[in-house]
Design a protein around this motif. Structure first.
Motif, short mmCIF file in Angstrom:
data_model
loop_
_atom_site.label_atom_id
_atom_site.label_comp_id
_atom_site.label_asym_id
_atom_site.label_seq_id
_atom_site.Cartn_x
_atom_site.Cartn_y
_atom_site.Cartn_z
N ASN A 295 12.35 63.49 4.41
CA ASN A 295 12.00 62.08 4.59
C ASN A 295 11.22 61.49 3.42
OD1 ASN A 295 13.25 61.86 7.08
ND2 ASN A 295 11.45 62.58 8.18
N GLU A 296 10.86 62.30 2.41
CA GLU A 296 10.27 61.74 1.21
C GLU A 296 11.38 61.17 0.34
OE1 GLU A 296 10.16 64.99 2.02
OE2 GLU A 296 8.14 65.81 1.84
N ILE A 297 11.02 60.23 -0.53
CA ILE A 297 12.00 59.64 -1.44
C ILE A 297 11.43 59.61 -2.85
CG2 ILE A 297 13.46 57.64 -1.94
CD1 ILE A 297 13.02 56.73 0.94
N ASP A 298 12.20 60.04 -3.82
CA ASP A 298 11.86 59.88 -5.23
C ASP A 298 12.74 58.77 -5.79
OD1 ASP A 298 10.05 61.91 -5.08
OD2 ASP A 298 11.29 63.39 -6.13
N PHE A 299 12.10 57.74 -6.36
CA PHE A 299 12.82 56.57 -6.86
C PHE A 299 12.88 56.55 -8.38
CE2 PHE A 299 11.70 54.66 -2.69
CZ PHE A 299 12.95 54.15 -2.34
N ASN A 300 14.05 56.17 -8.89
CA ASN A 300 14.26 55.90 -10.31
C ASN A 300 15.15 54.68 -10.45
OD1 ASN A 300 13.93 59.18 -10.50
ND2 ASN A 300 13.09 58.08 -12.25
N GLY A 301 15.08 54.04 -11.62
CA GLY A 301 15.94 52.89 -11.86
C GLY A 301 17.41 53.25 -11.79
N SER A 302 17.74 54.46 -12.25
CA SER A 302 19.07 55.02 -12.08
C SER A 302 18.92 56.53 -12.05
CB SER A 302 20.02 54.59 -13.21
OG SER A 302 19.55 55.07 -14.46
N ALA A 303 19.98 57.22 -11.66
CA ALA A 303 19.86 58.65 -11.37
C ALA A 303 19.55 59.49 -12.60
CB ALA A 303 21.14 59.14 -10.71
N ASN A 304 19.92 59.05 -13.77
CA ASN A 304 19.79 59.90 -14.96
C ASN A 304 19.12 59.15 -16.11
OD1 ASN A 304 21.43 62.39 -14.14
ND2 ASN A 304 22.84 60.72 -13.69
N ASP A 305 18.00 58.46 -15.82
CA ASP A 305 17.40 57.62 -16.84
C ASP A 305 16.19 58.24 -17.52
OD1 ASP A 305 15.57 57.43 -14.82
OD2 ASP A 305 15.62 55.25 -14.66
N GLY A 306 15.97 59.53 -17.34
CA GLY A 306 14.86 60.20 -18.01
C GLY A 306 13.54 59.54 -17.72
N ASN A 307 12.76 59.24 -18.78
CA ASN A 307 11.47 58.59 -18.62
C ASN A 307 11.54 57.07 -18.78
OD1 ASN A 307 9.68 60.79 -18.05
ND2 ASN A 307 9.88 61.44 -20.19
N ALA A 308 12.72 56.50 -18.61
CA ALA A 308 12.89 55.06 -18.83
C ALA A 308 12.07 54.22 -17.87
CB ALA A 308 14.36 54.69 -18.70
N ASP A 309 11.69 54.77 -16.72
CA ASP A 309 10.95 54.00 -15.72
C ASP A 309 9.44 54.05 -15.91
OD1 ASP A 309 13.35 53.34 -14.33
OD2 ASP A 309 13.34 55.35 -13.47
N LEU A 310 8.98 54.80 -16.89
CA LEU A 310 7.55 54.94 -17.11
C LEU A 310 6.91 53.57 -17.34
CD1 LEU A 310 5.23 57.03 -17.50
CD2 LEU A 310 5.70 56.90 -19.94
N ILE B 286 6.69 66.98 -14.85
CA ILE B 286 7.73 66.17 -14.22
C ILE B 286 8.14 65.03 -15.13
CG2 ILE B 286 7.02 66.71 -11.86
CD1 ILE B 286 5.52 64.05 -11.79
N ILE B 287 9.28 64.44 -14.82
CA ILE B 287 9.77 63.24 -15.50
C ILE B 287 9.41 62.04 -14.63
CG2 ILE B 287 11.88 62.03 -16.20
CD1 ILE B 287 13.01 64.75 -17.01
N ALA B 288 9.18 60.89 -15.25
CA ALA B 288 8.68 59.72 -14.54
C ALA B 288 9.55 59.33 -13.35
CB ALA B 288 8.56 58.55 -15.52
N HIS B 289 8.92 59.14 -12.21
CA HIS B 289 9.56 58.62 -11.01
C HIS B 289 8.46 58.24 -10.02
CE1 HIS B 289 8.90 62.85 -9.82
NE2 HIS B 289 8.89 62.41 -8.57
N LEU B 290 8.81 57.50 -8.99
CA LEU B 290 7.87 57.20 -7.91
C LEU B 290 8.19 58.07 -6.71
CD1 LEU B 290 5.58 55.46 -6.65
CD2 LEU B 290 7.41 54.03 -5.70
N HIS B 291 7.22 58.89 -6.30
CA HIS B 291 7.33 59.63 -5.05
C HIS B 291 6.77 58.74 -3.96
CE1 HIS B 291 7.23 63.15 -2.35
NE2 HIS B 291 6.17 62.54 -1.85
N TYR B 292 7.58 58.47 -2.92
CA TYR B 292 7.23 57.48 -1.88
C TYR B 292 7.40 58.09 -0.49
CZ TYR B 292 7.69 53.32 1.07
OH TYR B 292 7.55 52.38 2.07
#
Length: 304
Positions: free
Chosen positions: A57-72, A143-149
């Protein structure tokens, strides 16, 4: 997101206890707030629950699935209005910079690995208010940049997440944020990943409940800088707002209490820079900001 986690087990390992909380019934859950995506209105994000240590039930969010650290450094906002019950840097559980917000029904949302936190414990936040930025902070894991929510019950159990009244489609789903201030799409029709024609946010929404504008200055045709004050908390708040919400722009907002270090929020943002808050009892403040080359700097003023 599992492809963003370089060390297996970083996300979802620990449940931060909620001291003194009761058990939330199904009825309480259904009567709770309408959660929105934890990102500004119109932005599109990909989520996954398939990191190695996730319970489902946790979610890790990124702008796209393979964007590396682009969301930092991208903006993270509150999924629903509430009170900040945790804003700190944690080491033992690997969450790094984490914010936790308790909502009207006792439920809690958690935002982890943040690059920065822009709210403090005890603050009341509005839905859609900026609370931090996407990061990769962890004292324990690489870790690589993402939001754990997470969305949790009042007792601390991690619940299936819902956004705009619909359950998140585990294990993977791409969603466009309806977190537009008040829980719905803005009157201008919202936006896309590249932005909409006008800014759906007001300075009051960004600073949160209780703040009222006391001064403002234009930034050419780009937008404006606003100084707000809350009589209930005694805090000043500064926000830089764009007029257009197309794409992103270099933006800055700052607040300086006389005799103290200046506080600044700066970066490439779609809607606003800030909120920057500080108390200044019987002390003058200097405030200002910028959008691109348009700059405003106040003198020391508002000394009450």
């Amino acid at each position: 997101m599992r492809i963003k986690t370089l060390i297996a087990g970083i996300c979802g390992l620990s449940v931060i206890p909620l001291a003194g909380a009761g058990v939330a019934s199904a009825a309480t859950r259904s009567a709770g707030p309408t959660f929105q995506l934890p990102f500004p209105c119109g932005e599109t994000w990909a989520g996954s629950s398939k990191s190695y240590a996730h319970t489902g039930n946790e979610i890790d969010f990124n702008g796209s699935a393979n964007d590396g650290n682009a969301d930092l450094g991208r903006t993270v906002v509150a999924s629903a209005a509430g009170t900040v019950v945790m804003s700190e840097y944690r080491t033992a559980d690997g969450y790094g910079n984490v914010v936790k917000i308790r909502h009207s029904d006792g439920s809690v949302t958690l935002y982890a690995h943040l690059n920065s936190r822009t709210v403090s414990k005890g603050a009341n936040v509005a839905q859609g208010q900026k609370i931090g930025t996407v990061g990769k902070s962890s004292a324990k894991y690489n870790i690589i940049a993402h939001l754990h929510y997470e969305q949790r019950s009042s007792s601390g159990s991690i619940l299936p997440a819902t956004f705009n009244g619909a359950r998140y489609q585990y294990p993977n789903q791409t969603l466009t944020s309806k977190n537009c201030g008040g829980g719905g799409a803005p009157s201008n029709g919202g936006g896309t990943g590249s932005g909409s024609s006008s800014n759906p946010y007001s300075a009051e929404q960004v600073c949160g409940a209780g703040f009222k504008a006391i001064d403002s200055a234009p930034l050419g045709s780009q937008g404006k800088i606003v100084l707000l004050y809350s009589t209930s908390t005694g805090e000043n708040c500064v926000v830089t707002l764009r007029n257009s919400a197309s794409g992103k722009a270099a933006m800055r907002a700052y607040l300086e209490v006389k005799g103290q270090a200046r506080k600044t929020d700066a970066g490439s943002f779609q809607y606003y820079a800030g909120p920057v808050r500080a108390k200044a009892p019987r002390t003058c403040v200097k405030w200002g900001g910028a959008i691109g080359s348009a700059v405003y700097d106040s003198p020391f003023e508002h000394c009450g």
